[in-house]
Each structure stands twice: as C-alpha cells, then as structure tokens.
Design an enzyme around this catalytic site. Structure first.
Site, short mmCIF file in Angstrom:
data_model
loop_
_atom_site.label_atom_id
_atom_site.label_comp_id
_atom_site.label_asym_id
_atom_site.label_seq_id
_atom_site.Cartn_x
_atom_site.Cartn_y
_atom_site.Cartn_z
N HIS A 1 2.40 -25.28 55.17
CA HIS A 1 1.82 -24.04 54.67
C HIS A 1 2.05 -23.85 53.17
CE1 HIS A 1 5.91 -23.73 56.06
NE2 HIS A 1 6.09 -22.85 55.10
N ASP B 1 -2.50 -22.73 59.53
CA ASP B 1 -1.96 -23.11 58.23
C ASP B 1 -2.50 -24.45 57.75
OD1 ASP B 1 -0.57 -24.81 59.96
OD2 ASP B 1 1.22 -24.82 58.71
N ASP C 1 -1.67 -27.62 57.76
CA ASP C 1 -1.76 -28.80 58.63
C ASP C 1 -2.06 -28.44 60.08
OD1 ASP C 1 0.74 -27.62 58.92
OD2 ASP C 1 1.70 -29.49 59.50
N LYS D 1 4.07 -27.93 67.22
CA LYS D 1 3.42 -26.66 67.49
C LYS D 1 1.94 -26.85 67.21
CE LYS D 1 5.09 -24.93 63.05
NZ LYS D 1 6.48 -25.22 62.71
C1 G1P Z 1 10.06 -22.67 58.36
C2 G1P Z 1 10.15 -21.81 59.59
C3 G1P Z 1 10.52 -22.65 60.79
C4 G1P Z 1 9.52 -23.79 60.95
C5 G1P Z 1 9.40 -24.56 59.65
C6 G1P Z 1 8.29 -25.58 59.71
O1 G1P Z 1 11.31 -23.27 58.09
O2 G1P Z 1 11.06 -20.76 59.41
O3 G1P Z 1 10.53 -21.84 61.94
O4 G1P Z 1 9.92 -24.66 61.96
O5 G1P Z 1 9.11 -23.67 58.56
O6 G1P Z 1 7.04 -25.00 59.95
P1 G1P Z 1 12.36 -22.68 57.05
O7 G1P Z 1 11.62 -22.55 55.72
O8 G1P Z 1 12.73 -21.31 57.53
O9 G1P Z 1 13.50 -23.64 57.03
ZN ZN Z 2 2.38 -26.38 59.30
#
Ligand code: G1P
Ligand code: ZN
Length: 550
Positions: free
Chosen positions: A121, A284, A286, A383
């Site tokens: 993202h 997002d 990807d 996911k």
């Molecule tokens: C963030 C999200 C987490 C997710 C990850 C990848 O990680 O909080 O839940 O698995 O992006 O999409 P973080 O930046 O908090 O380490």
């Molecule tokens: Zn992603």
C-alpha cells in the site's frame, strides 16, 4: 517455439556487502531510488536464490503490482534465476500479478516459491517505494527463519550470478527460454478468477447486482483493476465504469494505494457523503487489502472479519463449517465472540500474515484477518482483497439487506467492539523509539494502576508461541488490558520507509443491550485521552493529531 539459447552466467563482484537488507513485516521494502542503486536488487535476489530450498530444477512464480521498477526487477530475476539453474519461471503479461493471485499460482503449480514485486500500500513511482516479497512453497510469506537466513546471506554476500543480454518482453503470453530455463508468460488474471468461481456462487451475486444493487469499486490505479473488471463487469453483470481507476499505473496516478478513509477519498465521498451507491470497496497496491463501505456506512475491518466468520455458511466453499478462526493481536475481539458462539477455536497471532500460515496449513483455521484491512482464508496463503469483496456480496445476496442493517443486526446479536487505530506517521525514529521504550519500561509497574476510570488488569509486551511448530515470537506490541477487557495497544510499524510510524490501537466492548450506535471516537474518547497523557505521544512527537484515524 523459441529455441533454448546458449548463455553462460557471469559472476558480478560486489565491492562490499549490503547491510541494510533486513526484511520487515512483509518483505524488503525501500525507496524506488534505493532499489535502482547498482547491484542492490541483485544482492537480495542472490541471497534469496542461495537460501530457498529446491532452486536448482524448481519452478518459481514471479510478478508484481505494476509499480515503477516492476519490469526491470522481473528482467533481473529471470536472468538470475536462469543462472541459478531454476527449471521454470511462470510470470505474467506485463508482469501484472496480485499478491493473492501469486499465492494461488505457487500452490497450483507446486512451485518452490514466489517473488512478488510490491511495496503493497506504499506509494509507487520514481519517488515512491518498491519492495520484494519472498513467498514459500505453501504460497505464503516467508517464515521468520527463512527471512532471517536470507538477511544473513546478504550481509556476507560478495558476488552474484546472472545471465547477460537476454531480456524477454512480457507483452505477450507464450513460452520462452533463457539458457535452459523455461519462461511461461501467462495471463495473471485467469487462474485467480477460476479460483473465485470455485469458492462463490456467482449466479446469486449476479442476481443481486441485477436488482438495482449498485456497486463502486476503486482499484486506486493499482493491480486489482484488471481482476475487478473481469469479475464485476464481465462476469457479474455490473455496468461498465463500476471499476474506477482500473488501469494499473507505475505511480498509481500519484495516489497512495491504501484502501482507507484517508487515502481513498473519492470512494469514501461517493458512499459516505453523496450516498450514491449501495456498496463500495477498494483494494490496495498489490490487491491483498480491502475496504468495505455501505451507503453511509464504513465497515471497520475487525468487524468485517467477524461478519465473514459469522456468515461463512452462506458461501459454498465454507458451507461445511470452519475449522477455526484467527486474528492478529491488535485486531478487535469481535471475531472471538463469533467463534465462541460457533464453538470453534480462535487464535491470537502477532501482526503479519506469515503467522497465519502454520494454522492454515495444519487445518486449524479456515478464516483469518487483521485490523489493517486484511482478511483471507485457506484458499491461498495471503490476505485477499477481492475475495473479501465477493464474500460480502455473497452475504448481501443472501440476506438482501443493506450493509448498515447487516452491521446493526450483527451488533445486536453479538455486542459491539468499538475500535479505532490512530497512526502517527513519519515521526523521527529516535522520538518514536523513545515514546515506545519509555512505555515499555513502565509496563511492569502498570498492573493494578487506574486507567480511564478502571483498573489495569495486566500490561505486557505480547509474545506468541506458535501452536504448530512451538516457535516463539517476542516483543510484538505493548498491551494495556483493563478490567472490562478494553484494550490499548502500542506498536511500531514494520512496513514504513520514512522515519517511524507509531500505531495506537483502541478497543472497548459494549454488550448487545448497550449503546450500539455511537461514533467510535466518542465511545473510545477516555481511552484515547488517557493513553496520550500516559505515553505523552503528542507532547513528545509534536503531532497535534494522528496522521490517519481508522
Ligand atoms: C502493516 C499492518 C499489518 C500488515 C502489514 C502488511 O504492518 O499493520 O497488519 O500485516 O502492514 O500488510 P505494520 O506497518 O503495522 O508493521
Ligand atoms: Zn498489500
């Protein structure tokens, strides 16, 4: 068919190893500029090819979300894979492959793993971010131990192998060779659509859409555009134009491809302000995250997970019931209440999709999710944004009610977990660390203290023992849990590339006979104020408010 070509690998020497290639929550993520640096990408790929099991003679899946750097990276990976004796690489036309679709291809083709080019993202383009995610043979993100081995390898790496001058165009599908390695270029959308058709009842969803149930999908100029067009417009009968920003662009059209109320304002306005559609969704960069909106209604991702679990029997693929469910620790306990009612297990894992892998592989869970707009199931090991959107549509096609009615019905049955996440982005790293460390130091003394008018039941730094392989993961976030199970959690992000991001997660449960229709920021107000005065977030960071509130 093109012939096998005679190409000998060359060895390129590095003047010194790169020492900054430690992967974070989801792979190695850095600025695009950093990845363009001479030998930088090559070093990480070399370490990966030296570490993954079965590289020589194996099949690899390679593709990405279409951001700046995607095609260059695929070219380098193909030539390095050939130099390492990989027997076949399956990649996609124009290199477009969503993360869940990549996971599916790894599984379907018995590949040894995959390399996904994406910074998820994070914004893309020359001034944005790039990333490399390594997935294992189960289709899921590399385990902690594989990631650590790759990182150790980069720190000592002095050379890499590559085949020069054998770039292949990804314009058309077909079979090609570099040296003895086969390259199959396929349409990256087909297999994924097939998988979705195996899971959901498309006829039923088509009937819903026919009956003036209007939908808007925002691909945010990222990878899901072609997938969503095929699904919603070609197969499910939604009108042309349903998919907005549907052509993947190298810089995502300058937008931040993160489906939340801050970064998907166009869609949010359509659903929440002008209330022009019955249903809205976005994914997002990807394609693994999703945001669900109804007319005048935002669905909190923690609630979304609970609603999918509660209604899973409506979906053909889950009609026999669920093995169990799981959520990441900071995700609200809404799904726990559903699991209890269904009489199934509910696991609490650290943040990051990789921690669901063992539970999915061991058939202990069927559905899992995170508060960060991520939901998925055992159909792949990532996911899956569009899967979640179809799941919602399948439920609505059966229930024939609005999104907000479904939410209200859910809360009046299970109670409501008011929930919010406050993100403070791009804080100078030292300051963020100091806020975090000083809270961490105070944790042992907090039990029994008062907090927002209650006693603190316990305060700790979350650690997790994997029930399948017994591995232990420590220091996964500071939790303050009150007598009524309200929670405040502090974490430092592992996915940002600029400064540090502090995440504050807030949760409070209200019974089904309590006040169910408050604004979450009001329902959580005392927790919000109390954690700020305890951790002195605003004072220490100089921020007057969070950058993103979900
Ligand atoms: C963030 C999200 C987490 C997710 C990850 C990848 O990680 O909080 O839940 O698995 O992006 O999409 P973080 O930046 O908090 O380490
Ligand atoms: Zn992603």
């Amino acid at each position: 068919m093109p012939e096998k070509s005679e190409s000998n690998p060359v060895t390129v020497h590095l003047s010194q190893p790169f020492t900054d290639q430690k992967p974070g929550t989801s792979g190695l993520r850095k600025s695009s500029k950093q990845f363009q640096e001479k030998n930088y990408l090559e070093s990480f790929i070399e370490a990966t090819l030296r570490t993954l099991q079965g590289v020589s003679g194996g099949t690899l899946i390679v593709g990405g979300d279409g951001r700046y750097g995607n095609l260059r990276a695929i070219d380098i990976i193909l030539r390095m894979a050939a130099a390492h004796g990989v027997s076949k690489v399956i990649t996609t036309t124009n290199g477009i492959l969503s993360t869940p679709a990549a996971s599916n291809l790894i599984r379907r083709n018995n590949a040894i793993g995959g390399i996904i080019l994406s910074a998820s993202h994070n914004p893309g383009g020359e001034n944005g971010d790039f990333g490399v995610k390594i997935n294992a043979d189960n289709g899921g993100p590399a385990s902690e131990s594989l990631t650590n081995s790759i990182y150790s390898c980069t720190k000592k790496l002095m050379n890499y192998k590559i085949i020069e001058n054998s770039t292949i165009s990804l314009d058309k599908s077909g079979t090609y060779y570099i040296g003895a390695m086969i390259i199959e270029i396929i349409d990256g959308v087909d297999d994924y659509i097939q998988l979705m058709q195996d899971i959901f009842d498309f006829d039923r969803i088509r009937d819903l859409i026919k009956d003036e149930f209007s939908i808007a999908f925002d691909a945010l100029n990222a990878v899901t555009g072609p997938y969503a067009k095929r699904l919603f417009e070609d197969l499910l009968g939604a009108p042309n134009g349903t998919v907005r920003n549907g052509i993947p662009k190298e810089d995502f059209g300058g937008c931040h491809p993160d489906p939340n109320l801050t970064y998907a304002p166009e869609l949010s306005n359509l659903l929440l302000k002008s209330k022009s559609f019955s249903f809205g969704a976005a994914c997002d960069g990807d394609g693994d995250r999703n945001m669900i909106l109804g007319k005048g209604c935002f669905v909190n991702p923690s609630d979304s997970l609970a609603i999918l679990a509660a209604n899973a029997s409506i979906v053909p693929a889950y009609s026999d019931g669920l093995f169990g469910v799981a959520r990441s620790m900071p995700t609200s306990a809404a799904v726990d209440v559903v699991a209890q009612k269904l009489g199934i297990d509910c696991f609490e894992t650290p943040t990051g999709w990789k921690y669901f892998g063992n539970l999915l592989d061991a058939k202990r869970i069927t559905i899992c999710g995170e508060e960060s707009f991520g939901t998925g199931s055992n159909h792949v090991r990532e996911k899956d944004g569009l899967w979640a959107v179809l799941f919602w549509l399948q439920i609505l096609a059966q229930k024939r009610c609005s999104v907000s009615d479904l939410m209200r019905q859910h809360w009046s049955e299970y109670g409501r977990h008011y929930y919010s996440r406050h993100d403070y982005e791009e804080i100078p790293t030292q300051i963020a660390n100091s806020v975090y460390r000083s809270m961490e130091d105070r944790l042992p003394k907090l039990s029994g203290e008062s907090f927002a008018g209650q006693q603190i039941r316990f305060a700790d730094n979350f650690s997790y023992k994997d029930p399948i392989d017994n591995s232990i993961t420590q220091s996964q976030g500071l939790r303050i849990v009150l007598e009524d199970n309200s929670r405040v959690i502090l974490r430092l992000s592992g996915t940002g590339t600029k400064g540090a991001t502090l995440r504050v997660y807030l949760e409070r449960f209200v019974h089904s006979n309590g006040k169910l229709n408050q604004d979450p920021q009001l329902a959580l107000e005392d927790l919000i104020n109390e954690i700020d005065s305890l951790a002195q977030i605003k004072l220490k960071t100089g921020f007057t408010k969070p950058t993103v509130i979900t």
